[in-house]
Design an enzyme around this catalytic site. Sequence first.
Site, PDB file in Angstrom:
ATOM      1  N   ASP A 197      32.999   3.772  23.916  1.00 58.96           N
ATOM      2  CA  ASP A 197      33.380   2.146  24.136  1.00 58.96           C
ATOM      3  C   ASP A 197      34.511   1.329  24.879  1.00 58.96           C
ATOM      4  O   ASP A 197      35.163   1.832  24.910  1.00 58.96           O
ATOM      5  CB  ASP A 197      33.412   1.868  22.889  1.00 58.96           C
ATOM      6  CG  ASP A 197      32.456   0.319  22.119  1.00 58.96           C
ATOM      7  OD1 ASP A 197      32.112  -0.341  23.701  1.00 58.96           O
ATOM      8  OD2 ASP A 197      32.720  -0.410  20.969  1.00 58.96           O
ATOM      9  N   HIS A 243      33.494   0.392  34.397  1.00 57.18           N
ATOM     10  CA  HIS A 243      32.695   1.282  34.189  1.00 57.18           C
ATOM     11  C   HIS A 243      33.387   2.147  34.614  1.00 57.18           C
ATOM     12  O   HIS A 243      32.672   3.566  34.268  1.00 57.18           O
ATOM     13  CB  HIS A 243      31.355   0.635  34.337  1.00 57.18           C
ATOM     14  CG  HIS A 243      30.838  -0.002  33.202  1.00 57.18           C
ATOM     15  ND1 HIS A 243      31.035   0.048  31.609  1.00 57.18           N
ATOM     16  CD2 HIS A 243      29.905  -1.578  33.774  1.00 57.18           C
ATOM     17  CE1 HIS A 243      30.696  -1.178  31.277  1.00 57.18           C
ATOM     18  NE2 HIS A 243      29.971  -2.078  31.938  1.00 57.18           N
ATOM     19  N   LEU A 286      29.155  24.534  28.939  1.00 58.93           N
ATOM     20  CA  LEU A 286      28.928  23.254  28.177  1.00 58.93           C
ATOM     21  C   LEU A 286      27.314  22.981  28.800  1.00 58.93           C
ATOM     22  O   LEU A 286      26.702  22.696  29.661  1.00 58.93           O
ATOM     23  CB  LEU A 286      30.295  22.895  29.278  1.00 58.93           C
ATOM     24  CG  LEU A 286      30.042  21.469  27.692  1.00 58.93           C
ATOM     25  CD1 LEU A 286      30.617  21.064  27.073  1.00 58.93           C
ATOM     26  CD2 LEU A 286      31.481  19.917  29.355  1.00 58.93           C
TER      27      LEU A 286
HETATM   28  C1  FPP Z   1      31.095   0.645  26.147  1.00 64.51           C
HETATM   29  O1  FPP Z   1      32.020  -0.022  27.059  1.00 64.51           O
HETATM   30  C2  FPP Z   1      30.396   1.368  27.174  1.00 64.51           C
HETATM   31  C3  FPP Z   1      29.017   1.541  28.152  1.00 64.51           C
HETATM   32  C4  FPP Z   1      27.701   0.412  27.783  1.00 64.51           C
HETATM   33  C5  FPP Z   1      28.420   2.735  29.248  1.00 64.51           C
HETATM   34  C6  FPP Z   1      29.061   3.881  29.185  1.00 64.51           C
HETATM   35  C7  FPP Z   1      28.977   4.443  30.674  1.00 64.51           C
HETATM   36  C8  FPP Z   1      30.554   4.385  31.154  1.00 64.51           C
HETATM   37  C9  FPP Z   1      31.074   5.807  30.783  1.00 64.51           C
HETATM   38  C10 FPP Z   1      30.089   4.846  32.726  1.00 64.51           C
HETATM   39  C11 FPP Z   1      28.505   5.703  33.941  1.00 64.51           C
HETATM   40  C12 FPP Z   1      28.193   7.011  32.674  1.00 64.51           C
HETATM   41  C13 FPP Z   1      28.255   8.194  33.111  1.00 64.51           C
HETATM   42  C14 FPP Z   1      27.250   9.341  32.187  1.00 64.51           C
HETATM   43  C15 FPP Z   1      28.532   8.755  34.401  1.00 64.51           C
HETATM   44  P1  FPP Z   1      31.338  -2.040  27.057  1.00 64.51           P
HETATM   45  O2  FPP Z   1      31.246  -2.342  28.547  1.00 64.51           O
HETATM   46  O3  FPP Z   1      30.904  -2.529  25.786  1.00 64.51           O
HETATM   47  O4  FPP Z   1      32.535  -1.959  26.674  1.00 64.51           O
HETATM   48  P2  FPP Z   1      33.073  -3.581  25.684  1.00 64.51           P
HETATM   49  O5  FPP Z   1      32.724  -3.257  24.252  1.00 64.51           O
HETATM   50  O6  FPP Z   1      34.725  -3.267  25.778  1.00 64.51           O
HETATM   51  O7  FPP Z   1      32.595  -4.485  26.579  1.00 64.51           O
END
Ligand code: FPP
Length: 239
Positions: A12, A29, A123
Amino acid sequence: MNSVNHLAIIMDGNGRWAEQRGMPRWKGHEMGARAVRRISDAACRREIPILTLFAFSSENWKRPAREIRILFSLLQQYLQSELANLLKNDIRISAFGRRDRIPKTINETLLNTERATQNCRRLHLRIALDYGARHEIAEIARSLAQAVAERKIHPDQITEETFSSRISPAIPDPDLIIRTAGEQRLSNFLLWQSAYSEFYFCSKCWPDFDESDLDEALADFHSRTRRFGALDRATGTSG
Ligand code: FPP
């Protein structure tokens, strides 16, 4: 000492990470995808056999279409650019969640990566994609009701074990669930499987989460006493 056979992470704070720096959310991201590489390699080195990452929840469809496109494109780039590293490090990739709503090209790349890495053993990196635990549980309940209606099983055969085996065959429940960026909730992640998981909340946003944060989480986990509802053998106290 507790051992971590299965580590799960709610990644997150990508958006906040970017906003705090005056950058567009997609940059967070992008850096989040880099953290995926960093932490999966670190999990390998720490001999953690299973790592589950919450990459896209069934609720994330409510985000703007552009952000969703960027997230899938980052996943696509990750899968394509990482294949050599995955094979070199003996990392198996699999995805779980709904496969019928994600873009066709992502599905194809996922299937190719799953096939190419299926014999890797160091893994197992599991990616939760279009995943929601309530939907997962409702689907199992529906399939069991169907099996009863077709007289394939008797209602007495519906037990915690049969339920678990249908939810994620051969995957032990997570020992430890880490959530970054300060929120302290599960957000519809692994509700059934987390009955006895330990939780660790970290205030850092996911793009900043590094090996030393992982080590802190693991040290905290190792210091805990897990009793699974029984008595502590040493002290006779309950938990
Ligand atoms: C939460 O941050 C994260 C996500 C919704 C997406 C996670 C995706 C990645 C890490 C990139 C691609 C994935 C892989 C497996 C390579 P948020 O956007 O909800 O953050 P916020 O709460 O600060 O808005």
